[in-house]
Scaffold this motif. Structure first.
Motif, short mmCIF file in Angstrom:
data_model
loop_
_atom_site.label_atom_id
_atom_site.label_comp_id
_atom_site.label_asym_id
_atom_site.label_seq_id
_atom_site.Cartn_x
_atom_site.Cartn_y
_atom_site.Cartn_z
N GLU A 60 0.82 -1.21 0.00
CA GLU A 60 0.00 0.00 0.00
C GLU A 60 0.85 1.26 0.00
O GLU A 60 0.68 2.16 0.82
N ASP A 61 1.80 1.34 -0.89
CA ASP A 61 2.71 2.48 -1.09
C ASP A 61 3.70 2.69 0.06
O ASP A 61 4.41 3.68 0.08
N ASP A 62 3.74 1.81 1.05
CA ASP A 62 4.75 1.88 2.11
C ASP A 62 5.90 0.97 1.73
O ASP A 62 5.70 -0.23 1.45
N VAL A 63 7.11 1.50 1.72
CA VAL A 63 8.30 0.72 1.37
C VAL A 63 8.63 -0.20 2.54
O VAL A 63 8.81 0.25 3.67
N LEU A 64 8.72 -1.50 2.26
CA LEU A 64 9.07 -2.48 3.27
C LEU A 64 10.56 -2.79 3.25
O LEU A 64 11.20 -2.89 4.30
N ALA A 65 11.12 -2.98 2.04
CA ALA A 65 12.53 -3.36 1.94
C ALA A 65 13.02 -3.23 0.51
O ALA A 65 12.23 -3.18 -0.43
N ALA A 66 14.33 -3.21 0.37
CA ALA A 66 14.95 -3.31 -0.95
C ALA A 66 14.88 -4.76 -1.38
O ALA A 66 15.04 -5.67 -0.56
N VAL A 67 14.62 -4.99 -2.65
CA VAL A 67 14.57 -6.35 -3.18
C VAL A 67 15.96 -6.71 -3.66
O VAL A 67 16.55 -6.03 -4.50
N GLU A 68 16.50 -7.78 -3.10
CA GLU A 68 17.83 -8.23 -3.44
C GLU A 68 17.78 -9.17 -4.64
O GLU A 68 16.87 -9.98 -4.76
N ASP A 69 18.76 -9.04 -5.51
CA ASP A 69 18.87 -9.90 -6.68
C ASP A 69 19.74 -11.09 -6.29
O ASP A 69 20.92 -10.92 -5.97
N ARG A 70 19.17 -12.27 -6.28
CA ARG A 70 19.91 -13.47 -5.88
C ARG A 70 19.95 -14.44 -7.04
O ARG A 70 19.02 -14.57 -7.80
N ARG A 71 21.03 -15.12 -7.14
CA ARG A 71 21.21 -16.15 -8.16
C ARG A 71 21.12 -17.53 -7.53
O ARG A 71 21.22 -17.67 -6.32
N LYS A 72 20.97 -18.52 -8.37
CA LYS A 72 20.89 -19.90 -7.90
C LYS A 72 22.11 -20.23 -7.03
O LYS A 72 23.24 -19.93 -7.38
N GLY A 73 21.84 -20.83 -5.87
CA GLY A 73 22.91 -21.26 -4.99
C GLY A 73 23.37 -20.21 -4.00
O GLY A 73 24.37 -20.41 -3.33
N TRP A 74 22.65 -19.09 -3.84
CA TRP A 74 23.08 -18.07 -2.88
C TRP A 74 23.00 -18.61 -1.47
O TRP A 74 22.12 -19.37 -1.13
N GLN A 75 23.99 -18.21 -0.66
CA GLN A 75 24.05 -18.72 0.71
C GLN A 75 24.49 -17.66 1.69
O GLN A 75 25.04 -17.97 2.73
N THR A 76 24.27 -16.42 1.39
CA THR A 76 24.63 -15.36 2.32
C THR A 76 23.38 -14.86 3.02
O THR A 76 22.27 -15.15 2.61
N SER A 77 23.56 -14.10 4.08
CA SER A 77 22.41 -13.60 4.82
C SER A 77 21.64 -12.57 3.99
O SER A 77 22.18 -11.94 3.09
N ILE A 78 20.39 -12.40 4.33
CA ILE A 78 19.50 -11.49 3.61
C ILE A 78 19.36 -10.21 4.43
O ILE A 78 19.06 -10.26 5.61
N SER A 79 19.57 -9.06 3.78
CA SER A 79 19.39 -7.80 4.50
C SER A 79 18.08 -7.11 4.12
O SER A 79 17.61 -6.26 4.85
N GLY A 80 17.51 -7.45 2.98
CA GLY A 80 16.23 -6.89 2.54
C GLY A 80 15.23 -8.00 2.35
O GLY A 80 14.91 -8.73 3.28
N ALA A 81 14.75 -8.14 1.13
CA ALA A 81 13.82 -9.22 0.78
C ALA A 81 14.26 -9.83 -0.54
O ALA A 81 14.86 -9.16 -1.38
N VAL A 82 13.96 -11.09 -0.71
CA VAL A 82 14.21 -11.79 -1.97
C VAL A 82 12.86 -12.23 -2.51
O VAL A 82 12.06 -12.82 -1.77
N VAL A 83 12.59 -11.91 -3.78
CA VAL A 83 11.35 -12.30 -4.42
C VAL A 83 11.69 -13.34 -5.48
O VAL A 83 12.44 -13.06 -6.41
N ILE A 84 11.13 -14.54 -5.32
CA ILE A 84 11.38 -15.64 -6.24
C ILE A 84 10.10 -15.88 -7.01
O ILE A 84 9.06 -16.17 -6.41
#
Length: 112
Positions: free
Chosen positions: A7-31
């Motif tokens: 609803e127009d409120d920013v929740l997080a930056a969307v991170e670009d992840r590739r297959k096999g990522w294994q690092t911590s998430i600081s924003g959100a990942v959309v698959i």
């Protein structure tokens, strides 16, 4: 940089992840396809917040994601794909609680 909104409120930056990522998430990942999620490897976050969503098209051509199910994936667990939910939103454990994310919320990615 794309952003995840409710609803127009920013929740997080969307991170670009590739297959096999294994690092911590600081924003959100959309698959945007059914996927296996896991917290088996030591380098991932100890818990992940997972929202299974159903995409819907709005009248103006934008795309929204209706949250159908929310769960927490604890350490050393695997979540199997849910074929009816076409989009998965993943964030670090506790993030959805801070966002007050609920089933029925409508999310949107802008700036991609």
């Amino acid at each position: 940089m794309p952003w995840l909104l409710r609803e127009d409120d920013v929740l997080a930056a969307v991170e670009d992840r590739r297959k096999g990522w294994q690092t911590s998430i600081s924003g959100a990942v959309v698959i945007s396809r059914p996927a296996f999620l896991q917290t088996l490897t030591a380098s991932t976050a100890s818990e992940l917040d997972v929202a299974w969503c159903l995409p819907t098209n709005l009248e103006d051509g934008r795309r929204e994601y209706l949250v159908k199910r929310i769960s927490v994936l604890s350490a050393h667990r695997v979540a199997f794909p849910r074929l009816r939910a076409r989009v998965v939103v993943v964030a670090a454990g506790g993030t959805f609680e801070r966002w007050h994310l609920q089933v029925g919320d409508r999310l949107e990615v802008r700036g991609s």
